[in-house]
Design an enzyme around this catalytic site. Structure first.
Site, PDB file in Angstrom:
ATOM      1  N   GLU A   1      -9.018 -10.773  -7.807  1.00 17.38           N
ATOM      2  CA  GLU A   1      -8.112  -9.624  -7.687  1.00 17.38           C
ATOM      3  C   GLU A   1      -6.999  -9.665  -8.735  1.00 17.38           C
ATOM      4  O   GLU A   1      -6.650  -8.638  -9.314  1.00 17.38           O
ATOM      5  CB  GLU A   1      -7.541  -9.575  -6.262  1.00 17.38           C
ATOM      6  CG  GLU A   1      -8.624  -9.230  -5.235  1.00 17.38           C
ATOM      7  CD  GLU A   1      -8.211  -9.468  -3.788  1.00 17.38           C
ATOM      8  OE1 GLU A   1      -7.029  -9.822  -3.535  1.00 17.38           O
ATOM      9  OE2 GLU A   1      -9.069  -9.305  -2.899  1.00 17.38           O
TER      10      GLU A   1
ATOM     11  N   ASN B   1      -1.889  -0.180   7.275  1.00 23.15           N
ATOM     12  CA  ASN B   1      -1.365  -1.512   7.613  1.00 23.15           C
ATOM     13  C   ASN B   1      -0.494  -2.130   6.512  1.00 23.15           C
ATOM     14  O   ASN B   1      -0.344  -3.345   6.438  1.00 23.15           O
ATOM     15  CB  ASN B   1      -2.490  -2.440   8.084  1.00 23.15           C
ATOM     16  CG  ASN B   1      -3.529  -2.697   7.015  1.00 23.15           C
ATOM     17  OD1 ASN B   1      -3.403  -2.186   5.897  1.00 23.15           O
ATOM     18  ND2 ASN B   1      -4.530  -3.475   7.334  1.00 23.15           N
TER      19      ASN B   1
ATOM     20  N   LYS C   1       0.841  -1.203   0.000  1.00 25.30           N
ATOM     21  CA  LYS C   1       0.000   0.000   0.000  1.00 25.30           C
ATOM     22  C   LYS C   1       0.878   1.257   0.000  1.00 25.30           C
ATOM     23  O   LYS C   1       2.085   1.181   0.243  1.00 25.30           O
ATOM     24  CB  LYS C   1      -0.912  -0.045   1.236  1.00 25.30           C
ATOM     25  CG  LYS C   1      -1.862  -1.260   1.237  1.00 25.30           C
ATOM     26  CD  LYS C   1      -2.766  -1.254   2.461  1.00 25.30           C
ATOM     27  CE  LYS C   1      -3.733  -2.435   2.433  1.00 25.30           C
ATOM     28  NZ  LYS C   1      -4.708  -2.367   3.565  1.00 25.30           N
TER      29      LYS C   1
ATOM     30  N   HIS D   1      -1.702  -5.381   1.362  1.00 28.01           N
ATOM     31  CA  HIS D   1      -2.930  -6.142   1.122  1.00 28.01           C
ATOM     32  C   HIS D   1      -2.572  -7.560   0.700  1.00 28.01           C
ATOM     33  O   HIS D   1      -1.605  -7.765  -0.027  1.00 28.01           O
ATOM     34  CB  HIS D   1      -3.752  -5.500  -0.007  1.00 28.01           C
ATOM     35  CG  HIS D   1      -4.831  -6.413  -0.516  1.00 28.01           C
ATOM     36  ND1 HIS D   1      -6.042  -6.531   0.120  1.00 28.01           N
ATOM     37  CD2 HIS D   1      -4.854  -7.301  -1.546  1.00 28.01           C
ATOM     38  CE1 HIS D   1      -6.771  -7.442  -0.521  1.00 28.01           C
ATOM     39  NE2 HIS D   1      -6.075  -7.923  -1.533  1.00 28.01           N
TER      40      HIS D   1
ATOM     41  N   TYR E   1     -12.131  -3.138  -3.529  1.00 24.08           N
ATOM     42  CA  TYR E   1     -12.709  -3.188  -2.175  1.00 24.08           C
ATOM     43  C   TYR E   1     -14.241  -3.209  -2.191  1.00 24.08           C
ATOM     44  O   TYR E   1     -14.868  -2.811  -1.211  1.00 24.08           O
ATOM     45  CB  TYR E   1     -12.185  -2.012  -1.346  1.00 24.08           C
ATOM     46  CG  TYR E   1     -10.786  -2.229  -0.793  1.00 24.08           C
ATOM     47  CD1 TYR E   1     -10.469  -3.365  -0.043  1.00 24.08           C
ATOM     48  CD2 TYR E   1      -9.769  -1.290  -1.000  1.00 24.08           C
ATOM     49  CE1 TYR E   1      -9.190  -3.553   0.482  1.00 24.08           C
ATOM     50  CE2 TYR E   1      -8.484  -1.483  -0.484  1.00 24.08           C
ATOM     51  CZ  TYR E   1      -8.206  -2.617   0.272  1.00 24.08           C
ATOM     52  OH  TYR E   1      -6.949  -2.801   0.793  1.00 24.08           O
TER      53      TYR E   1
HETATM   54  P1  GDP Z   1      -7.546  -7.231   5.307  1.00 24.43           P
HETATM   55  O1  GDP Z   1      -8.064  -8.316   4.411  1.00 24.43           O
HETATM   56  O2  GDP Z   1      -6.797  -7.759   6.505  1.00 24.43           O
HETATM   57  O3  GDP Z   1      -6.731  -6.185   4.582  1.00 24.43           O
HETATM   58  O4  GDP Z   1      -8.815  -6.479   5.943  1.00 24.43           O
HETATM   59  P2  GDP Z   1     -10.257  -6.144   5.310  1.00 24.43           P
HETATM   60  O5  GDP Z   1     -10.417  -6.790   3.967  1.00 24.43           O
HETATM   61  O6  GDP Z   1     -11.275  -6.431   6.336  1.00 24.43           O
HETATM   62  O7  GDP Z   1     -10.198  -4.572   5.138  1.00 24.43           O
HETATM   63  C1  GDP Z   1      -9.479  -3.997   4.053  1.00 24.43           C
HETATM   64  C2  GDP Z   1      -8.662  -2.842   4.584  1.00 24.43           C
HETATM   65  O8  GDP Z   1      -9.533  -1.843   5.105  1.00 24.43           O
HETATM   66  C3  GDP Z   1      -7.732  -3.181   5.746  1.00 24.43           C
HETATM   67  O9  GDP Z   1      -6.504  -3.728   5.335  1.00 24.43           O
HETATM   68  C4  GDP Z   1      -7.560  -1.830   6.403  1.00 24.43           C
HETATM   69  O10 GDP Z   1      -6.601  -1.038   5.687  1.00 24.43           O
HETATM   70  C5  GDP Z   1      -8.927  -1.207   6.217  1.00 24.43           C
HETATM   71  N1  GDP Z   1      -9.779  -1.422   7.391  1.00 24.43           N
HETATM   72  C6  GDP Z   1     -10.345  -2.602   7.778  1.00 24.43           C
HETATM   73  N2  GDP Z   1     -11.061  -2.438   8.899  1.00 24.43           N
HETATM   74  C7  GDP Z   1     -10.948  -1.131   9.229  1.00 24.43           C
HETATM   75  C8  GDP Z   1     -11.473  -0.330  10.288  1.00 24.43           C
HETATM   76  O11 GDP Z   1     -12.187  -0.801  11.167  1.00 24.43           O
HETATM   77  N3  GDP Z   1     -11.134   1.006  10.281  1.00 24.43           N
HETATM   78  C9  GDP Z   1     -10.360   1.541   9.313  1.00 24.43           C
HETATM   79  N4  GDP Z   1     -10.073   2.857   9.387  1.00 24.43           N
HETATM   80  N5  GDP Z   1      -9.837   0.822   8.306  1.00 24.43           N
HETATM   81  C10 GDP Z   1     -10.132  -0.492   8.257  1.00 24.43           C
HETATM   82 MG    MG Z   2      -9.431  -8.190   2.833  1.00 26.81          MG
END
Ligand code: GDP
Ligand code: MG
Length: 160
Positions: A137, A123, A20, A126, A60
């Protein structure tokens, strides 16, 4: 010889990883690639791109109703992303383990998010969460000709 796997299973399983904009700005590109190379995975595609809002919204799409969706898309488009396809046995699940949990605060030391991150919305990387997501993807981010199939001469030292 170019070997095109007929199915993305076994040692031909593939996952999509994207460093990212924060990972890129923090000069973690080399560190992250190094981890997957040393693990024994096989890099088949890589490019640095400034992703469009359209691409990121599709990427997303499953999170479109979440409160952070718009901010997430904006941040992902705020700088270069290093998009990659890695191949190998159980790569989808193992890459997720190497990334750590979504929230760096829940990620163990030794994982990328555990070693380098603090904030859930910054974080670093991805990774696809399932084989189905990986297929979706990879197709979204890469054209077929951007996937390079190459003979891995270390393969027999990595898989029996
Ligand atoms: P991943 O698969 O571990 O990347 O997580 P997800 O697919 O659930 O979410 C995609 C991305 O959205 C995450 O990597 C974070 O950058 C962001 N994200 C997820 N949950 C949160 C949240 O509760 N708050 C915020 N600000 N960002 C989030
Ligand atoms: Mg994810």
């Amino acid at each position: 010889a170019h070997i095109f796997p007929s199915a993305w299973t076994g040692i031909n399983e593939r996952t999509f990883l994207a460093i990212k904009p924060d990972g890129h700005q923090r000069r973690l590109v080399g560190e992250i690639i190094r981890r997957f190379e040393r693990k024994g995975y096989h890099l088949v595609a890589m490019k640095m791109i400034q992703a469009s809002e359209e691409l990121l919204k599709k990427h997303y799409i499953e999170l479109r109703d979440r409160p952070f969706y718009e901010r997430l898309v904006k941040y992902m488009g705020s700088g270069p992303v290093v998009a990659m396809v890695w191949q190998g046995l159980d790569v989808v699940k193992t890459a997720r383990m190497m990334l750590g949990e979504t929230n760096p605060a829940d990620s163990l030391p030794g994982t990328i998010r555990g070693d380098f991150g603090v904030d859930i919305s910054r974080n670093i990387i991805h990774g696809s969460d399932s084989r189905e997501s990986a297929q979706r993807e990879i197709t979204l981010w890469f054209q077929p000709h951007e996937i390079v199939c190459w003979q891995d001469n270390a393969e027999k030292w990595i898989n029996e």
